[in-house]
Structures are given as structure tokens and as C-alpha cells.
Design an enzyme around this catalytic site. Structure first.
Site, PDB file in Angstrom:
ATOM      1  N   ARG A 130     124.414  -4.091  22.897  1.00  0.00           N
ATOM      2  CA  ARG A 130     125.254  -3.322  23.798  1.00  0.00           C
ATOM      3  C   ARG A 130     126.408  -4.098  24.421  1.00  0.00           C
ATOM      4  O   ARG A 130     127.274  -3.513  25.078  1.00  0.00           O
ATOM      5  CB  ARG A 130     124.384  -2.730  24.927  1.00  0.00           C
ATOM      6  CG  ARG A 130     123.624  -3.800  25.714  1.00  0.00           C
ATOM      7  CD  ARG A 130     122.788  -3.213  26.829  1.00  0.00           C
ATOM      8  NE  ARG A 130     123.593  -2.634  27.861  1.00  0.00           N
ATOM      9  CZ  ARG A 130     124.307  -3.335  28.708  1.00  0.00           C
ATOM     10  NH1 ARG A 130     124.328  -4.650  28.673  1.00  0.00           N
ATOM     11  NH2 ARG A 130     125.022  -2.724  29.643  1.00  0.00           N
ATOM     12  N   THR A 143     129.193  -5.914  23.400  1.00  0.00           N
ATOM     13  CA  THR A 143     130.584  -5.665  23.011  1.00  0.00           C
ATOM     14  C   THR A 143     131.020  -4.273  23.466  1.00  0.00           C
ATOM     15  O   THR A 143     132.099  -4.102  24.027  1.00  0.00           O
ATOM     16  CB  THR A 143     130.741  -5.803  21.480  1.00  0.00           C
ATOM     17  OG1 THR A 143     130.397  -7.139  21.121  1.00  0.00           O
ATOM     18  CG2 THR A 143     132.161  -5.507  21.038  1.00  0.00           C
ATOM     19  N   GLY A 203     125.034  -6.939  16.688  1.00  0.00           N
ATOM     20  CA  GLY A 203     123.936  -7.903  16.845  1.00  0.00           C
ATOM     21  C   GLY A 203     122.671  -7.600  16.068  1.00  0.00           C
ATOM     22  O   GLY A 203     122.329  -8.303  15.114  1.00  0.00           O
ATOM     23  N   GLU A 204     121.956  -6.553  16.484  1.00  0.00           N
ATOM     24  CA  GLU A 204     120.668  -6.256  15.849  1.00  0.00           C
ATOM     25  C   GLU A 204     120.783  -5.731  14.417  1.00  0.00           C
ATOM     26  O   GLU A 204     119.973  -6.100  13.557  1.00  0.00           O
ATOM     27  CB  GLU A 204     119.900  -5.237  16.686  1.00  0.00           C
ATOM     28  CG  GLU A 204     119.484  -5.734  18.042  1.00  0.00           C
ATOM     29  CD  GLU A 204     118.945  -4.588  18.862  1.00  0.00           C
ATOM     30  OE1 GLU A 204     117.736  -4.410  18.877  1.00  0.00           O
ATOM     31  OE2 GLU A 204     119.751  -3.872  19.479  1.00  0.00           O
TER      32      GLU A 204
END
Lengths: 339, 466
Positions: free
Chosen positions: A88, A90, A288-289
Site C-alpha cells: 500500500r 506507493t 511489493g507482494e
């Protein structure tokens, strides 16, 4: 004999929390020389998010990344942030930082407007200058305006803002609603060699195409993808916490819990797909994830392509793959005999 | 005998002459190196516009020079080192904790047990997790007591001298046993199934009835650890006004401060959390672990206290990835279009809820895959077991369900003799598609990623195998 196979897997993944509020706040202070400081409550955990946030603030103010200093992760000095979680930063913290920078910039525009004899809404920033839209030759150095804002107008250019992704609660019966503001998408393709005498799998190459909206920093996106793929390779082939019959872990150390090293890493090719999300800061979403989501699926499909064995439980250790090969051969022998 | 090189002889001599005790007490800190102060800033950091620049990170320079200050590199004057006694038994009632012998050891300054924690429960949704177990042990990695001593070695020895008497309770390790109604409450008063989620769209029975073929498959994933290079660590120090400062590896300081405030019974205005540059998170550092323990030991001893997880603690006493059992039933048309999909997910929730609610929700919503499916029924359960707690980990259930839906996708492609790329292109979500929760999706680029990856890989269209 080594048998080559290739496998494809795609995925989707949301940005932010599932319905639950997950706001971020940010404060941007423009210094007297036109450089800036961002205060954020998020934490740098190695992913490079502070650099991304600096780039977002810099873009909004028309200055360079190096002109923005980021102060983070201190409950006494930095504003509230939901934190480095749920891909979350960015999108959510980035939106808050952009809005805070926009507010601080608004003060500079008010100061600059009479000097350039236009209205504030006719101004824009570009390369450390404030200029009149359509007339870039009419400009003032952003540092001069910032200094004047403080020293003449008595209006230090400071902006603060918050952002929370727009969601709609899910119906408890049917689960229908809008749990997330936005999603990202990706495809990874794996190429493997499977030794049909041992079941050992070697991942040769992974081509990853990821969507992150606008890549605020393509190098950091590539870093995230490479790291995610290394986690995916371990998840696919090696890593597993094992328990004894009494419920105690038996391999809680890095000698017996096997995970990929740099020598186990395949060649990784990262592509960033063209994408723009109007709800994100400068069109950005996050990355990311999602980078570790489709790797294992792609590798397992490549194993199936190589030796015709569908391993349905992770990790696909050499033992499991070899057991599958043996069972398949027994099945084939039976069919020949029956025929 | 072979002559040793001079450098080796000198190094060995240095080690021998050092006072061993002093060496143990010496603060671990990065050696000072003279820094070039004329810093060369890479061009990408100086250019405008800033977005899309390949700007380097300022922390990279610190990492490269070995100058990043992790918790392990920090030392406060008079600081003590803490160790946590682990239960080592998966399920038990705690009958007694005897700390006398540990307290009597030279070098031990403070000892606490679960009974010393003012409010001994926390958690992001269900507050079912103790700071240190006081009455019940729910998994082998539970802490039951903690020691602060002048060295880490003395603290490690002291926890061995703490005697805990347990009444063992048969552990439940299989999530399917936990699911059964007759299994007694693992975590009473909470039910064994502590989370349940349903996504229902269209009419699956109708979709299956119209299907050319129906595919069924069951998939399982394992428990894995985040394995950050830097383990969980924190330092607590109180000032004379009773204000607490904690340096921590937390990735989420806002929630961290709320949980620390709750467990210690100290107002938030008196707590300062400073997160250092964290050596890897991957979801594993979103909850408090050592923080209330060091705060209580620091209060009791009147000195700053540091605690760093060992690698085995990192495995057994922090969260891990949820193992999933996933049953998929998918009906397709002759052309390979998905007409109906029914999914059942069982998540092994481990000993405590932690971030299970989020994992359950995301796994359930994402389980359909990035595909247009008009008839969908997905149901997910998360249950307690007496295994290591599962929680937030990069992807929140998504890598697990992706393994299932993409494995089955290839099985369907093989059976229908369709190229794996083609069947995905046929079913992929598009701009404006409705998600499983009937959300209208924007900036959807599944097909674009498929085509880009295929082109770069050199995927030719003959992927179908009969």
C-alpha cells in the site's frame, strides 16, 4: 535424463486493506532554497519506499529526487501511517505525500502569482522553477519563491494531507462489494529442467511481466520482482517448516530449512507493462507482494510440462516429483501390458 | 610445522590478550570508517522530472559502507540483554513458574513472567495473543518468562534455570481435526473456526449444468517462514518522567504503539516508537513481539534493555505463512471458457488469529483467479491449531490460491488440447470486467502481461500437448 518444460501463471492482487480503513498522512515542508522535507510514518523495510515517496514529492514540486529528504517512522515526529503492509505504500502513502506537496506548492503559487502578474491557477512547476503555463520563459526560481514566502509574505510553505483508499463494505451473505480501490496484474513464465532419474528440478529462467501502474522508479520495481521470485522459488521447491508428532518444529534453523541462495536463482527477466491508474499518484499502483504470487504456480506448471507429473502439494521436492514420475511409468507399463 | 602468515599470528594474539568478559560485554557496533564527505550524487537523483528515474536509494550508501544502524548495532549506556523462555510444548496449562534460581544468578538484573504483564492480550483483529503465556500455552514457541542480564550469555543461561510445571493438553495439529464439531474448543471461548468468508456470484449449479466438462482438484501448501536477514529486535528505555522510548524493527509503528500502550497500560502520549531501517519484513514485522517484554524488563531494572530474536525464535515465535487446503471444481465450455467455479479453502490459522482475517478475505476474493467467471461460489474457513501462529506474509494467501487456480487451468488446457496461453487469454479479466465481488475493475492489463511475457519468453503457440 534432463527434461525441459515451461509453465505459465498469471495473477491479480489488490492494493491496500480489504475494506478496512488504512489511511496514511503526510507533511511536506518546502525549505527556503526550494528543497523539501517529507514527514511520513511509514517504515523503510528494504523495499525502497522512502525513495519512491521522495520521487513523488519531487515530481509534484518540480524538483529532483535528491532535493527531498524523508523523515520517517517515529511516532513523536511523523504523522500517522498504516505502515509497510498490503503493498500500500506507493499508492496510499504516495497519494498522501503528493497531496501534501500539492498544498505546500499552492502557497508558493500564491506568492509567485503577483510577481509573475498572473493568477495562481495559471502557474506550474518545471525543473526547479515556477513558470506561467504556456509561457515557460516567464518563470522564477522555486528557491527564490520559497524564501520570499517565509521572509516577505510570512507564509512558510508547509502542506499536510491524508489519503484513504475508497472501498465499499462487502455484503455478509454474498461477499459482494468493493473491497479494494485498485488491483495489479502479472504473468510469469518459468523454464525448468527436471531430472527424470532423481526428480530434481532446476529453474533455468523466469520471465516476469508486471503491472504496477506508472513505475515511479523502474529499478526499484525490478528489485522487488527479483526478490519476490526468489521467495517464489523457495515456496515452489524447497521451503517447509516441519513439525514432530508433539507439535514442535524440527527444522527451525537455516541448516535444515532449505531456501534458495543466489546459486539457485534462475535468470530473471523483468518487464513492466504499460499501465496507468488515474486514482494513484502519477498513475502508480504498487508492486511489493504481487511479485511472489505466481512464481510457484509457473514452476509447477513447467514441471508438469517437462515430465507430465502434476504435483498438487508444495513444495515440489525431488522426492515428490520422482514419486510422480515413478507412478506415471507404472501406469504406462500397465497400459502397455493391458494393450 | 607450517609457518603461519604474520597476519594470522597477530590476529590470534590479539584475541588471546583481550579480556574475554569485556569482549562479551562490548557493544556490538559497526567499526568506524572514515567517510568521504564529498558525496557523489548519481545523476538519476538530480534529474527532473523525478518520476520514472532510476534513482538510487540513500540507504544503499550506508549499507555499502556497513554504516546502517540496525538494532544490533545500537547500544545505550547501562543496557541489559533480554532472553525469552520458550514453552517447548505445543499445548499445556501452566501450573507454576519458578524463577528463584534464575534471579539469584550473578549478572541477572530482572525477571518477569506472564503475570507481570498489565494487559496480557493483543492482536490486530481478535485479541487472543498473550505477550507471555500466563495460564495456557497454545504453541511451542510461546514465551513464558523473560530475563534481563548484563550479557546475552548470562540471560541465555538464566532462562534455562527457570522451572515451569505444565499439565500437558493433547495438541491439535491437523486443521481438519480442528474443523470437526466434536473437537473440544482449542481456544475457548473462541470457536475453533474463528473466521469464515463466502463470495457468491451468479448461479454455480446452473453454470455446472451448462458445462461441457467439469474438472476437480485438491491442492495443498506448506508453512513457510519470512526469513528476514535481520531478526525481530527492540530496545526499550524509560526517562525520569516515565516516558518510554522503543527502538524497534516494526514495520507498522502506529498499530505497534497502540498494542504497546494497551499491554503496558501506559497512555500513547508517553510512548515513542522509532523504527530503524528494517532488514527485511515481508509481512512478518507487523505486530509487536519483544517490545512489551523489553519495556517491562527496563522498567523493573531501571536500565535500557535490548532483545533480539535468535534464528530458531524467528521460526517458532514469529508468524509464518498459512498452509492452505484448496478444493477446486471448475466447469468449462467446449472452447475452454470457465462457466462456473466452486472453491473451498481451509486455512491452518495456527495458535493465534494475528492477520488471519485479512489472509482469509484476500485468499477467498482472489481464489477465482484473474478471470471472468459469472458463476462463482468461494468459501473459506480459518481454524486454530496448536502450531506456530500464521499471519501476514507477502501475498496474504494469494501465492497459495494462485498455485491452485493456475495448476487447474493447465490441466483444463491439456484436457481440451488448448495452448496454456490461449486459454488464459480467453478467460482473462478485461477493462470494466466485474470481479468476484462484482466490483467494476479499471486499468486491467492481464492480457497485456500475458502477451508481453510470452513474447519476451519466446512462447510459440504450440504449447498444447495431447
Amino acid at each position: 535424463m534432463k527434461r525441459r518444460g515451461r509453465g505459465i501463471a498469471c495473477m491479480w492482487y489488490p492494493i491496500g486493506f480489504t475494506v478496512a480503513a488504512n489511511p496514511s498522512a503526510a507533511v511536506v515542508k518546502i525549505n527556503e532554497d526550494g528543497t523539501a522535507t517529507l514527514l511520513t510514518g511509514t517504515v523503510e523495510t528494504g523495499q525502497g519506499s522512502l525513495t519512491i515517496l521522495a520521487q513523488i514529492v519531487a515530481e509534484e514540486l518540480g524538483i529532483a529526487t535528491d532535493d527531498v529528504h524523508v523523515v520517517s517512522a517515529d511516532t513523536d515526529t511523523t504523522p500517522m501511517d498504516t505502515g509497510a503492509i498490503a503493498s500500500r505504500t506507493t499508492y496510499v502513502t504516495g497519494n498522501a505525500a503528493r497531496l501534501a506537496a500539492e498544498k505546500a506548492k499552492g502557497i508558493l503559487f500564491e506568492v509567485a502569482a503577483p510577481l509573475l502578474q498572473v493568477k495562481a491557477d495559471q502557474l506550474e512547476v518545471c525543473d526547479r522553477k515556477i513558470q506561467v503555463k504556456g509561457f515557460p520563459q516567464r518563470h522564477i526560481d522555486i528557491g527564490d519563491v520559497a524564501d520570499r514566502a517565509r521572509g516577505v509574505n510570512g507564509q512558510p510553505p508547509i502542506g499536510s494531507a491524508t489519503f484513504n483508499p475508497a472501498t465499499v463494505a462487502l455484503d455478509p451473505e454474498t461477499g459482494q462489494g468493493k473491497p479494494f480501490a485498485t488491483y495489479v496484474y502479472a504473468t510469469q513464465i518459468a523454464e525448468v529442467d527436471v531430472d527424470d532419474e532423481t526428480g530434481e528440478v532446476e529453474v533455468l529462467r523466469i520471465v516476469a511481466s508486471h503491472d504496477c501502474g506508472t513505475p515511479i522508479n523502474p529499478m526499484l520495481v525490478e528489485g522487488q520482482v527479483e526478490g519476490g521470485i526468489s521467495m517464489g522459488v523457495g515456496f515452489a521447491l524447497e521451503e517447509e517448516i516441519l513439525f514432530d508428532a508433539s507439535g514442535r518444529q524440527v527444522n527451525s534453523n537455516l541448516t535444515n530449512y532449505i531456501m534458495p541462495t543466489s546459486l539457485d536463482m534462475p535468470e530473471v527477466v523483468v518487464e513492466i507493462v504499460d499501465s496507468y491508474d488515474p486514482t494513484g499518484p502519477f498513475g502508480a499502483k504498487g508492486v511489493g507482494e504481487p511479485t511472489c504470487v505466481s512464481t510457484a504456480a509457473a514452476i509447477l506448471n513447467a514441471i508438469h510440462d517437462a515430465v507430465g507429473v502434476r504435483v498438487t502439494s508444495l513444495p515440489a521436492t525431488a522426492e515428490k516429483v520422482y514419486a510422480g514420475i515413478k507412478a506415471k511409468r507404472a501406469q504406462e507399463a500397465k497400459q502397455i501390458t493391458a494393450g | 610445522m607450517e609457518k603461519k602468515p604474520a597476519a594470522v599470528v597477530e590476529r590470534e594474539a590479539r584475541v588471546e590478550t583481550r579480556d574475554v568478559v569485556e569482549m562479551l560485554r562490548a557493544p556490538a557496533a559497526a567499526p568506524l570508517v572514515p567517510l568521504p564527505l564529498e558525496v557523489l550524487v548519481p545523476e538519476a537523483r538530480q534529474q527532473t522530472p523525478a518520476v520514472r528515474q532510476r534513482a538510487t536509494r540513500p540507504d544503499c550508501r550506508l549499507h555499502g559502507l556497513g554504516q546502517t544502524k540496525y538494532i544490533d548495532d545500537m547500544y545505550l549506556p547501562g543496557m541489559l540483554y533480554a532472553k525469552i523462555k520458550r514453552a517447548g510444548i505445543a499445548s499445556a496449562r501452566i501450573l507454576s513458574v519458578d524463577t528463584k534460581e534464575a534471579e539469584a544468578m550473578p549478572g541477572v538484573v530482572a525477571v518477569i513472567t506472564g503475570r507481570d504483564v498489565p494487559v496480557n492480550s493483543f492482536g490486530p483483529s481478535l485479541k487472543d495473543q498473550p505477550v507471555l503465556a500466563d495460564e495456557r500455552v497454545f504453541h511451542a514457541g510461546d514465551g513464558v518468562a523473560a530475563v534481563a542480564a548484563v550479557t546475552e550469555q548470562i540471560a541465555a543461561e538464566a532462562i534455562e534455570k527457570i522451572k515451569v510445571e505444565y499439565e500437558p493438553i493433547r495438541p491439535v495439529l491437523d486443521p481438519f481435526e480442528s474443523l470437526k464439531l466434536e473437537t473440544p474448543g482449542l481456544h475457548a471461548p473462541n470457536p475453533n473456526i474463528y473466521g469464515h468468508k463466502v463470495i457468491k456470484k451468479g448461479d454455480v449449479a446452473k453454470g455446472f449444468a451448462e458445462s461441457y466438462r467439469i474438472f476437480e482438484g485438491s491442492y495443498r501448501t506448506q508453512m513457510v517462514e519470512h526469513v528476514p536477514l535481520e531478526p525481530h529486535a527492540s530496545i526499550a528505555t524509560w526517562d525520569p518522567n516515565g516516558r518510554l522510548t522503543i527502538y524497534s524493527t516494526l514495520g507498522r509503528i502506529t498499530l505497534g504503539r497502540a498494542d504497546i500502550s494497551r499491554t503496558l497500560g501506559v497512555p500513547m502520549s508517553r510512548i515513542r516508537i522509532i523504527a530503524t531501517i528494517v532488514g527485511g519484513n515481508f509481512g512478518g514485522k507487523n505486530e509487536i513481539t519483544t517490545e512489551p517484554v523489553v519495556a517491562l524488563l527496563a522498567k523493573k531494572s531501571g536500565r535500557p534493555v535490548k532483545c533480539t530474536f535468535t534464528r530458531p525464535e524467528e521460526f517458532a515465535s514469529s508468524t509464518t505463512r498459512h498452509p492452505l487446503v484448496m478444493d477446486y471444481k471448475t466447469g468449462v465450455s467446449r472452447e475452454g471458457r470457465i462457466l462456473a467455479r466452486q472453491i473451498r479453502l481451509v486455512l491452518d490459522g495456527g495458535a493465534y488469529c494475528s492477520w488471519s482475517e485479512t489472509t482469509l478475505g484476500k485468499a477467498c476474493i482472489l481464489s477465482a483467479g484473474p478471470y471472468q467467471i459469472d458463476n462463482l461460489y468461494a468459501e473459506a474457513f480459518v481454524v486454530y491449531t496448536n502450531k506456530t501462529m500464521t499471519g501476514a506474509m507477502r501475498g496474504f494467501g494469494a501465492p497459495q490460491v494462485c498455485f491452485a487456480y493456475e495448476s487447474q487451468m493447465d490441466d483444463i488446457a491439456t484436457a481440451l488440447n488448448i495452448d496454456p496461453l490461449e486459454i488464459r487469454m480467453l478467460n482473462a479479466l478485461k477493462e470494466g470486467s466485474l470481479s468476484p465481488t462484482s466490483q467494476k475493475l479499471h486499468s486491467v492489463v492481464v492480457r497485456e502481461t500475458l502477451l508481453q511475457a510470452a513474447q519476451r519468453f519466446g512462447w510459440n503457440g504450440n504449447g498444447a500437448r495431447s
